[in-house]
Structure formats: C-alpha cells, structure tokens
Design a protein around this motif. Structure first.
Motif, mmCIF file in Angstrom:
data_model
loop_
_atom_site.group_PDB
_atom_site.id
_atom_site.type_symbol
_atom_site.label_atom_id
_atom_site.label_comp_id
_atom_site.label_asym_id
_atom_site.label_seq_id
_atom_site.Cartn_x
_atom_site.Cartn_y
_atom_site.Cartn_z
ATOM 1 N N PHE A 1 -7.910 -94.927 32.591
ATOM 2 C CA PHE A 1 -7.733 -94.131 31.372
ATOM 3 C C PHE A 1 -8.056 -92.650 31.577
ATOM 4 O O PHE A 1 -9.095 -92.296 32.121
ATOM 5 N N LEU A 2 -7.133 -91.817 31.080
ATOM 6 C CA LEU A 2 -7.270 -90.363 31.222
ATOM 7 C C LEU A 2 -7.609 -89.732 29.863
ATOM 8 O O LEU A 2 -7.295 -88.584 29.610
ATOM 9 N N ASP A 3 -8.276 -90.502 28.987
ATOM 10 C CA ASP A 3 -8.594 -90.021 27.638
ATOM 11 C C ASP A 3 -9.564 -88.841 27.681
ATOM 12 O O ASP A 3 -10.591 -88.891 28.365
ATOM 13 N N ASP A 4 -9.259 -87.797 26.904
ATOM 14 C CA ASP A 4 -10.127 -86.625 26.849
ATOM 15 C C ASP A 4 -11.548 -87.001 26.421
ATOM 16 O O ASP A 4 -12.527 -86.492 26.984
ATOM 17 N N ASP A 5 -11.661 -87.884 25.415
ATOM 18 C CA ASP A 5 -12.989 -88.258 24.900
ATOM 19 C C ASP A 5 -13.828 -88.936 25.978
ATOM 20 O O ASP A 5 -15.041 -88.714 26.058
ATOM 21 N N TYR A 6 -13.185 -89.762 26.794
ATOM 22 C CA TYR A 6 -13.918 -90.444 27.870
ATOM 23 C C TYR A 6 -14.429 -89.438 28.904
ATOM 24 O O TYR A 6 -15.567 -89.530 29.370
ATOM 25 N N LEU B 1 -9.235 -91.854 38.716
ATOM 26 C CA LEU B 1 -8.309 -92.897 38.287
ATOM 27 C C LEU B 1 -8.154 -93.946 39.388
ATOM 28 O O LEU B 1 -8.218 -93.626 40.576
ATOM 29 N N LYS B 2 -7.934 -95.185 38.982
ATOM 30 C CA LYS B 2 -7.910 -96.306 39.940
ATOM 31 C C LYS B 2 -6.770 -96.200 40.949
ATOM 32 O O LYS B 2 -6.867 -96.739 42.047
ATOM 33 N N GLN B 3 -5.693 -95.500 40.560
ATOM 34 C CA GLN B 3 -4.579 -95.414 41.512
ATOM 35 C C GLN B 3 -4.887 -94.519 42.705
ATOM 36 O O GLN B 3 -4.161 -94.531 43.697
ATOM 37 N N ASP B 4 -5.989 -93.744 42.639
ATOM 38 C CA ASP B 4 -6.360 -92.872 43.764
ATOM 39 C C ASP B 4 -7.170 -93.656 44.812
ATOM 40 O O ASP B 4 -8.273 -93.256 45.192
ATOM 41 N N PHE B 5 -6.612 -94.773 45.286
ATOM 42 C CA PHE B 5 -7.348 -95.655 46.199
ATOM 43 C C PHE B 5 -7.856 -94.922 47.438
ATOM 44 O O PHE B 5 -8.988 -95.126 47.873
ATOM 45 N N ASP B 6 -7.022 -94.052 47.992
ATOM 46 C CA ASP B 6 -7.386 -93.372 49.241
ATOM 47 C C ASP B 6 -8.569 -92.431 49.068
ATOM 48 O O ASP B 6 -9.208 -92.051 50.054
ATOM 49 N N SER B 7 -8.850 -92.038 47.821
ATOM 50 C CA SER B 7 -9.919 -91.062 47.571
ATOM 51 C C SER B 7 -11.257 -91.710 47.244
ATOM 52 O O SER B 7 -12.269 -91.012 47.147
ATOM 53 N N ILE B 8 -11.273 -93.034 47.055
ATOM 54 C CA ILE B 8 -12.508 -93.684 46.595
ATOM 55 C C ILE B 8 -13.640 -93.544 47.605
ATOM 56 O O ILE B 8 -14.748 -93.104 47.264
ATOM 57 N N VAL B 9 -13.387 -93.910 48.855
ATOM 58 C CA VAL B 9 -14.449 -93.849 49.876
ATOM 59 C C VAL B 9 -14.922 -92.411 50.108
ATOM 60 O O VAL B 9 -16.136 -92.149 50.076
ATOM 61 N N PRO B 10 -14.006 -91.431 50.317
ATOM 62 C CA PRO B 10 -14.470 -90.040 50.475
ATOM 63 C C PRO B 10 -15.263 -89.540 49.261
ATOM 64 O O PRO B 10 -16.221 -88.786 49.414
ATOM 65 N N SER B 11 -14.857 -89.980 48.065
ATOM 66 C CA SER B 11 -15.554 -89.549 46.847
ATOM 67 C C SER B 11 -16.974 -90.101 46.793
ATOM 68 O O SER B 11 -17.912 -89.402 46.404
#
Length: 207
Positions: free
Chosen positions: A83-88, A102-112
């Motif tokens: 979810f990309l909700d502004d309130d969240y 966002l969950k679709q950024d799988f490649d960025s999870i480990v570096p993050s």
C-alpha cells in the motif's frame, strides 16, 4: 544481523525468510502473523531490525510499531507493504519507522535491511517521490518527527499544553498514570527539556 519478520500472509513470510537466509550476514530469528504477535516476539527476541507488514488482523503493523517504539525508542522498523497510502506513510514517519518499501521491490529488501542496521533511513522510490508533498501537508505532529516524537507522545504534549494533569491525561487516552509518566520522561529527553511547563512553552512556540 537478527531480523524478525511479521506479515499476515504465511507464504510471504516463507518467501521473505528464504530471501533473507540467502544472505550470510542475516539471521531470521522469528516470524509472526499479526501486530500483536509482532509486539510479543519483538520483546522476546529483541531483533536488530523488524521487517513488518502494515495491514494485518487483530493489530496493524503501524499500531504494533507505535507500541514497540514507545518502549524501545531505538527500535529499527522497516515497513514492507503493498500500500502506497499517504496516511500510512505519514504515520510511519511520525512513529519513527526507519523505512517504508513496497513488496514488489524484492531486490531492494536485503540492501535496505543492511542500510537500516547501519543507522540509515530507507524509502522506496515511489515513497521518495511522495515525501516532499507529504512533509509539507498541514500535519502539526509532523513538525515533531525530527525530534523522534511519536503520534502518541504528540497527543500527550497537546494535553499538557491544555493544562491537564497526568491523571486526566491517563483517563482521556486510556493509559495508566505510570505509562503517562513514562511518556513524559521520554518527551523531556527527546526535546531536551526540564519539566512540564517547558513542554507547554515548546508546544506553543512550535504550533
């Protein structure tokens, strides 16, 4: 680095565990499936980073994060959601989360996770493009985010500025007086103030 995963989709939890276990520097110490489990497991396992979803049954990830950060204000939380909700996003910033992706950024999870572990804040590209507008929205609590003040702490600051006692604040916010005192101690520490009067003055100067 010890990581706790909390997501109400068990398949997502399993997939994330496989991704994280492939990194020799990451150990997944536990998995939970709702916010209540997240709070309980965080207290038991004290991970270096908590990787958590937002929309979950029983208690949301944002509610769980606020509880954890009110007690462990150095906790490192990375929200991973669809979810990309502004309130969240605003809520995550206000409670002191270290990241939102966002969950679709799988490649960025480990570096993050590595970046957050090292003390950095991490936001996905879609969130970064929204931040300038979100930070300029009319949201008084956001003015306090740079001090690490959470939304609940901001509520208490407002009540103090209204001249309410600890007992009155506890009754209004459904907290014990001891919890209110703990919040006030944290507020004083974060704002580098001495007493309640200074909190009220700070509030009116920063409205």
């Amino acid at each position: 680095m010890k990581v706790l995963i909390v997501d109400d989709d068990k398949l997502v939890c399993s997939s994330l565990k496989i991704i994280l276990d492939s990194d020799k520097d990451i150990t997944v110490t536990g998995t939970g499936y709702n916010g209540k489990e997240g709070v309980k497991l965080y207290e038991e396992l004290r991970p270096d980073v908590l990787l958590m979803d937002i929309r979950m049954d029983e208690m949301t990830g944002l509610e769980a994060g606020e509880i954890i950060l009110s007690k462990y204000h150095n906790a490192k939380i990375l929200y991973l959601t669809t979810f990309l909700d502004d309130d969240y996003i605003i809520k995550a910033l206000n409670i002191g989360a270290k990241g939102y992706m966002l969950k679709q950024d799988f490649d960025s999870i480990v570096p993050s996770l590595h970046a957050i572990y090292k003390g950095q804040n991490v936001y996905g590209n879609e969130i970064i493009t929204k931040l300038p507008n979100l930070l300029h929205q009319s949201n008084p609590a956001a003015n306090y985010s740079s001090y690490g003040i959470t939304e609940k702490e901001y509520e208490i600051i407002c009540k103090i500025a209204d001249g309410l006692s600890n007992k009155e604040i506890s009754e209004l916010l459904f907290l014990s007086e001891g919890t209110v005192r703990n919040y006030i101690s944290l507020i004083l520490e974060k704002l580098n103030l001495r007493d309640r009067t200074q909190i009220a003055i700070f509030y009116y100067k920063n409205k």
